[in-house]
Design a protein around this motif. Structure first.
Motif: not given
Length: 295
Positions: A238-239, A246-247, A267-268, A273-276
């Motif tokens: 699972e995530p 994790v980037r 979100d899971r 750290e997410a970059r859109y």
């Protein structure tokens, strides 16, 4: 560009192919390519001068059934993680970062989960998220949507279609490089077409792209059909099990992996750290300097 590709034999007799790019004495990073690609993706997606400035040593791995790597009888992400771990051991690597591109996301995170002692951090570029059994998966690209529908409802037809596509790509890769690149450009939406053109802005990267296309189709279409079917099955973890950092980089107009899916996936992941960024599926590669600096 010099072909620095090789392979090693695994305990079960299969082989795993890889190539190295960048600074041989730099920080080691395993690069896991995406759909219909190979170890050579790193040669055109990651500029040599950026790798040198960042002092990064890229070890780009052929996933099973691509390039120089044997098919895997189980073909699951956790099984691939064992292969990646064996390669790291062969190379004497004690700590590595990992980059997973598109459909290389599952294998990259599987290695992260299985070997937290080995993986120092993971970067996911335009990553393919898990697809739940009853999820209505509808990418914006009509061609991609058809392939996914076939993967679920008509796998034999998918296999035939992937075999045909692979044979056409192999034939194109043996022709003029400009003809192949122009053909690929025309199949892309405008944002990705512009990014693709900028990624192939010198002769060395164009040569690497042609080599990537040739190696991606070396073993036929079973690899691409298998990718689609694998993502429709459970990952084996699972995530929430991914405890390392994790980037995640993702284009807000990605036609292959909708950004809404990437946001739900991020979100899971407990430490993500997410970059859109503006652009499509290739958009993260326009930020390579930042990505490499984070490694």
């Amino acid at each position: 560009m010099t072909d620095n590709s090789t392979s090693i034999e695994l305990e079960d007799g299969r082989r795993i192919g890889y190539a190295e790019f960048g600074d041989p004495a730099g920080k080691p990073c395993l690069f896991v390519h995406g759909y219909a690609s190979s170890r050579w993706m790193a040669g055109w997606a990651l500029p040599a001068d950026a790798l040198a400035r960042s002092a990064v040593r890229i070890i780009a791995v052929d996933r099973p059934h691509y390039g120089l790597s044997s098919p895997h009888p189980d073909a699951g992400f956790l099984q691939w993680a064992a292969d990646g771990s064996a390669l790291a051991e062969h190379l004497g690597l004690r700590r590595v970062s990992v980059i997973g591109v598109s459909m290389g996301a599952g294998p990259a995170l599987a290695l992260t989960v299985q070997r937290p002692d080995l993986v120092s951090g993971t970067t996911i570029l335009s990553g393919m998220p898990p697809i739940d059994a009853h999820e209505r998966w509808t990418p914006a690209s009509r061609g991609d949507a058809l392939y996914w529908w076939l993967a679920r409802h008509a796998p034999r037809v998918l296999q035939k279609l992937c075999e045909f596509s692979s044979s056409m790509l192999a034939r194109a890769a043996d022709g003029e490089a400009d003809t192949l690149i122009t053909r690929m450009e025309r199949a892309l939406p405008v944002p990705d077409r512009q990014a693709f053109r900028s990624l192939l802005d010198d002769d060395a990267r164009r040569v690497a792209f042609v080599s990537d296309t040739r190696e991606a189709s070396r073993q036929g279409g079973s690899s691409t059909a298998g990718d689609l079917q694998q993502y429709l099955r459970p990952w084996g973890f699972e995530p929430a099990n991914v405890r390392s950092a994790v980037r995640l980089w993702h284009g807000i107009d990605d036609p292959k992996v909708p950004v809404e899916s990437a946001r739900r996936w991020a979100d899971r992941l407990p430490h993500c750290e997410a970059r859109y960024v503006p652009g499509g599926h290739f958009a993260p590669f326009l930020h390579v300097e930042d990505i490499l600096r984070e490694l």
